[in-house]
Motif scaffolding. Structure first.
Motif, short mmCIF file in Angstrom:
data_model
loop_
_atom_site.label_atom_id
_atom_site.label_comp_id
_atom_site.label_asym_id
_atom_site.label_seq_id
_atom_site.Cartn_x
_atom_site.Cartn_y
_atom_site.Cartn_z
N GLY A 41 0.80 -1.21 0.00
CA GLY A 41 0.00 0.00 0.00
C GLY A 41 0.83 1.27 0.00
N LYS A 42 1.91 1.29 0.79
CA LYS A 42 2.76 2.48 0.86
C LYS A 42 3.40 2.78 -0.49
CE LYS A 42 6.57 4.57 3.45
NZ LYS A 42 7.58 4.39 4.53
N THR A 43 3.88 1.74 -1.16
CA THR A 43 4.49 1.93 -2.47
C THR A 43 3.47 2.46 -3.47
OG1 THR A 43 6.06 0.15 -2.05
CG2 THR A 43 5.72 0.78 -4.35
N LEU A 44 2.25 1.91 -3.42
CA LEU A 44 1.20 2.38 -4.32
C LEU A 44 0.80 3.82 -4.01
CD1 LEU A 44 -1.06 -0.77 -4.65
CD2 LEU A 44 0.35 0.26 -6.43
N ASP A 45 0.81 4.19 -2.73
CA ASP A 45 0.56 5.60 -2.38
C ASP A 45 1.50 6.51 -3.16
OD1 ASP A 45 -1.37 4.85 -0.56
OD2 ASP A 45 -0.10 5.10 1.21
N GLU A 46 2.79 6.16 -3.15
CA GLU A 46 3.81 6.98 -3.80
C GLU A 46 3.67 6.96 -5.32
OE1 GLU A 46 7.35 5.25 -2.27
OE2 GLU A 46 7.12 6.12 -0.25
N ARG A 47 3.42 5.77 -5.87
CA ARG A 47 3.31 5.66 -7.32
C ARG A 47 2.07 6.36 -7.85
NH1 ARG A 47 4.63 -0.23 -9.72
NH2 ARG A 47 4.01 0.97 -11.58
N PHE A 48 0.98 6.25 -7.12
CA PHE A 48 -0.25 6.90 -7.56
C PHE A 48 -0.13 8.42 -7.45
CE2 PHE A 48 -4.80 8.15 -6.58
CZ PHE A 48 -5.24 8.04 -7.90
N ASP A 49 0.50 8.88 -6.40
CA ASP A 49 0.75 10.32 -6.26
C ASP A 49 1.57 10.83 -7.44
OD1 ASP A 49 0.77 12.77 -4.26
OD2 ASP A 49 2.83 12.56 -5.01
N ALA A 50 2.60 10.08 -7.82
CA ALA A 50 3.42 10.47 -8.96
C ALA A 50 2.61 10.46 -10.25
CB ALA A 50 4.63 9.54 -9.08
N TYR A 51 1.71 9.49 -10.37
CA TYR A 51 0.86 9.40 -11.55
C TYR A 51 -0.03 10.64 -11.67
CZ TYR A 51 -3.04 7.93 -14.52
OH TYR A 51 -4.01 7.87 -15.50
N LEU A 52 -0.65 11.03 -10.56
CA LEU A 52 -1.51 12.21 -10.59
C LEU A 52 -0.72 13.46 -10.93
CD1 LEU A 52 -3.89 11.66 -7.53
CD2 LEU A 52 -4.33 11.19 -9.94
N ARG A 53 0.49 13.58 -10.40
CA ARG A 53 1.30 14.76 -10.69
C ARG A 53 1.70 14.81 -12.16
NH1 ARG A 53 2.25 17.39 -6.13
NH2 ARG A 53 1.97 16.23 -4.18
N GLN A 54 1.94 13.65 -12.72
CA GLN A 54 2.25 13.60 -14.16
C GLN A 54 0.99 13.83 -14.99
OE1 GLN A 54 2.82 9.71 -15.95
NE2 GLN A 54 4.65 10.46 -17.02
N ARG A 55 -0.10 13.16 -14.60
CA ARG A 55 -1.36 13.24 -15.36
C ARG A 55 -1.89 14.67 -15.45
NH1 ARG A 55 -6.09 13.47 -17.07
NH2 ARG A 55 -7.70 11.88 -16.95
N PHE A 56 -1.74 15.44 -14.37
CA PHE A 56 -2.28 16.80 -14.33
C PHE A 56 -1.18 17.85 -14.19
CE2 PHE A 56 -5.70 14.11 -12.47
CZ PHE A 56 -6.66 14.31 -13.45
N ALA A 57 0.00 17.56 -14.71
CA ALA A 57 1.15 18.46 -14.53
C ALA A 57 0.84 19.88 -15.00
CB ALA A 57 2.37 17.89 -15.25
N GLY A 58 0.31 20.01 -16.21
CA GLY A 58 0.04 21.33 -16.75
C GLY A 58 -1.01 22.08 -15.94
N ALA A 59 -2.08 21.38 -15.59
CA ALA A 59 -3.15 22.02 -14.84
C ALA A 59 -2.69 22.42 -13.44
CB ALA A 59 -4.35 21.07 -14.74
N LEU A 60 -1.89 21.56 -12.80
CA LEU A 60 -1.40 21.89 -11.46
C LEU A 60 -0.51 23.11 -11.50
CD1 LEU A 60 -0.61 18.28 -10.20
CD2 LEU A 60 -2.34 19.82 -9.24
N ALA A 61 0.31 23.22 -12.55
CA ALA A 61 1.18 24.40 -12.69
C ALA A 61 0.34 25.66 -12.89
CB ALA A 61 2.13 24.21 -13.86
#
Length: 621
Positions: A382-402
């Motif tokens: 679960g901890k590893t997936l927490d980190e990987r999913f967080d990275a996925y969201l940051r990549q998926r919405f990189a432009g919008a988050l910026a």
């Protein structure tokens, strides 16, 4: 409860109540800890024994459960409340068949237990066994006429005489008589489509018939679900019994009833495949994921507020997904959790394939917990997936988050003159909210070209957002005012394929597409509008004409049937046009029936008489 236990650490009822709360969160270790504390104070507490037995039952420890059951019944052989508590716990985790069985055992232990009778009745209703359920509720009401849930439910059951039940190959669909002729046209087809899609994907076929109840009153739907009016949801799945709001439910507001049907039917398959063991977060996430796959625009989509919550660390990690549903920390968290869980399904499908989602469900079916499922199917804890999913969201919405970083609230904190806003946007060209504020200010002072430039820039920064307060609606309005129909249609298309419940955008889009000669796209827009508001006759009439031009005879018949179901002023003409649609589709038997109905309304209707003669002549040898 925590404050009460600070005052009195030996408060047994407090520990039991907190244990029940942990059970709701599927935190069995926490529940066990509280039960142990309660039983240390009072080993004979029947409530504590019932919760302790529930923990063992939910964890699949049959021997331990049986030991605790025997201990409770040794203290009171007629303890119906033990079985009632077990029924409540089982129902909370959607084990409705087992809940009904526990409640029945409670009735057998004490036939005068209104609680056991009411739980038996409620769970039988959830299983679609209406007459049996009503009988149990009648008994419960006779024993305790002050149980609000029972009283409201019995009142609701009394209204079932006002509904029709439409039967298809796999479904029994209950719809209020005033709406059944119309809604059944679409529901019968949509539900069969969903069944075929899900049975293939999940390699599972629920036992038909599946019962669907459609409520014109949102209060009635709410009573069916939780016994009281005021539920914020639009639909609920009990497995093979579904209930949801009709598109006419006034208190529900505008919503897409087609995607709601698709969402709830997905639950039927994920619950059934896992023997109801799938955790709520995954079942909800998969249902939204399936909406996304079904049709463009269906299902929850990204919003600036969702991304703000993500940036602020207010979304729950994968390892605690259920908390977002069961223990929300702020009003919007449940809504965000639906979308976040669907993004996790999207993430799994991308990195492990759609089949991994099926494999996860199969592991839940055999009793694995989430940590075990993650390890077995995804090869990560679960901890590893927490980190990987967080990275996925940051990549998926990189432009919008910026685009949502920096001083994004400058324009909203204080009134800023339009000239100053232009300067601010020049200094921060990638600030979404500043572009939106500058666009609104420019439009207000009549600078259409400037407003369009700002809104176009905002669109490029957050292209996935199709909400009413987003750039696409502003652009469509401005382009229409300038007579630029194609650009306006393009902007409205972005709304229509991202915002499932914007009826006006689809109707306007259909008109604009037809103006530029795109009949197919005009039909697509009106088709979407029907799943938001099917009660306006004009779109059905128009859609029938569009499908006739496109040569889709089956859909012409469907739309002409819808027009008749809406009981228009000129009913004879509607029946004639339906007859003509049937005739052109090659079904003269149905056409003849419709013509005769038209002539009953208007005996001297010349066009109908001529069509009837044409059909009769065609049958002559």
């Amino acid at each position: 409860v925590s404050r009460a236990l600070e005052v009195n650490p030996e408060f047994v009822d407090g520990h039991v109540l907190r244990a029940r709360g942990f059970l709701d969160l599927e935190n069995y270790a926490g529940a066990q800890r509280e039960v142990d504390r309660a039983r240390a104070v009072n080993p004979a507490s029947l409530d504590a024994l019932a919760v302790a037995a529930a923990i063992q039952f939910l964890e699949g420890n049959k021997t331990a459960y049986e030991t605790l059951r025997q201990r409770a019944l040794a203290l009171d052989p007629h303890d119906a409340d033990f079985y009632a508590s077990m029924a409540e716990v089982a129902a909370r985790v959607r084990f409705y068949i087992i809940a009904a069985d526990f409640a029945r055992q409670g009735v057998e232990a004490d036939a005068r237990s209104s609680r056991a009778h009411s739980l038996l009745g409620m769970n039988l209703l959830r299983l679609g066994r209406i007459e049996e359920g009503k009988k149990s509720l009648d008994t419960a009401f006779a024993l305790d006429p002050y149980d609000v849930w029972v009283k409201n439910t019995l009142d609701l059951l009394d209204t079932f005489k006002n509904y029709d039940v439409i039967k298809t190959d796999r479904f029994n669909i209950m719809i209020e008589k005033d709406e059944s002729a119309l809604l059944s046209i679409y529901l019968a087809d949509l539900t069969e489509q969903a069944y075929a899609t899900f049975s293939k994907k999940y390699e599972f076929t629920p036992q038909p018939p599946i019962r669907i109840e459609v409520y014109r009153s949102h209060a009635d739907f709410s009573v069916r679900t939780v016994g009281l009016a005021g539920l914020g949801a639009l639909g609920v799945s009990f497995g093979t019994t579904l209930a949801f709001d009709s598109p006419a439910a006034k208190d529900a507001g505008p919503f897409n009833w087609g995607s709601t049907v698709w969402h709830e039917l997905a639950h039927t398959f994920t619950l059934g495949l896992t023997l109801n063991r799938v955790p709520r977060w995954l079942s909800e996430g998969l249902s939204v994921h399936e909406e996304h796959l079904a049709r463009p625009g269906w299902g929850a989509e990204v919003s600036p507020e969702f991304l703000d919550a993500f940036k602020a660390g207010k979304l729950v990690p994968v390892s605690r997904f259920n908390d977002g549903f069961m223990r929300p920390a702020y009003p919007e968290q449940v809504e965000y959790s639906y979308y976040e869980a669907s993004l996790f399904c999207e993430f799994v499908a991308r990195d492990w394939g759609e089949k991994a989602l099926l494999a996860m469900l199969q592991e839940y079916r055999v009793g694995k917990n989430s940590e075990e499922v993650f390890q077995k199917v995804l090869g990560a804890d679960g901890k590893t997936l927490d980190e990987r999913f967080d990275a996925y969201l940051r990549q998926r919405f990189a432009g919008a988050l910026a685009a949502l970083t920096g001083d994004t609230a400058e324009a909203s904190r204080r009134r800023v003159p339009a000239e100053a806003l232009v300067g601010l946007t020049s200094a921060a060209p990638r600030n979404y909210r500043l572009q939106m504020s500058a666009g609104a200010a420019s439009a207000e002072r009549g600078d259409t070209s400037g407003a369009i430039a700002f809104f176009e820039r905002a669109r490029s920064l957050l292209p996935e957002y199709g909400g009413a307060d987003g750039p696409y609606g502003q652009l469509a309005h401005l382009y229409i005012a300038r007579g630029e129909s194609r650009k306006a249609a393009d902007a409205l298309t972005e709304i229509a394929t991202r915002n499932e419940s914007d009826y006006g955008a689809n109707v306007t889009l259909a008109r604009l597409r037809e103006q530029v000669g795109d009949t197919a796209k005009a039909a697509e827009a009106l088709e979407r509008s029907i799943y938001i508001n099917p009660f306006d006759v004009a779109p059905h009439q128009h859609l029938a004409d569009l499908y006739r031009a496109l040569g889709d005879r089956a859909k012409v018949v469907r739309e002409r049937r819808a027009v008749v179901a809406l009981n228009p002023v000129d009913r004879a003409d509607a029946l004639y046009r339906l007859a003509l649609a049937w005739h052109e589709a090659g079904d003269d038997k149905q056409a003849r029936t419709s013509i005769l109905r038209a002539l009953e309304e208007a005996p001297n209707f010349t066009a109908a008489q001529e069509l009837l003669l044409t059909i009769v002549d065609a049958r002559k040898p």
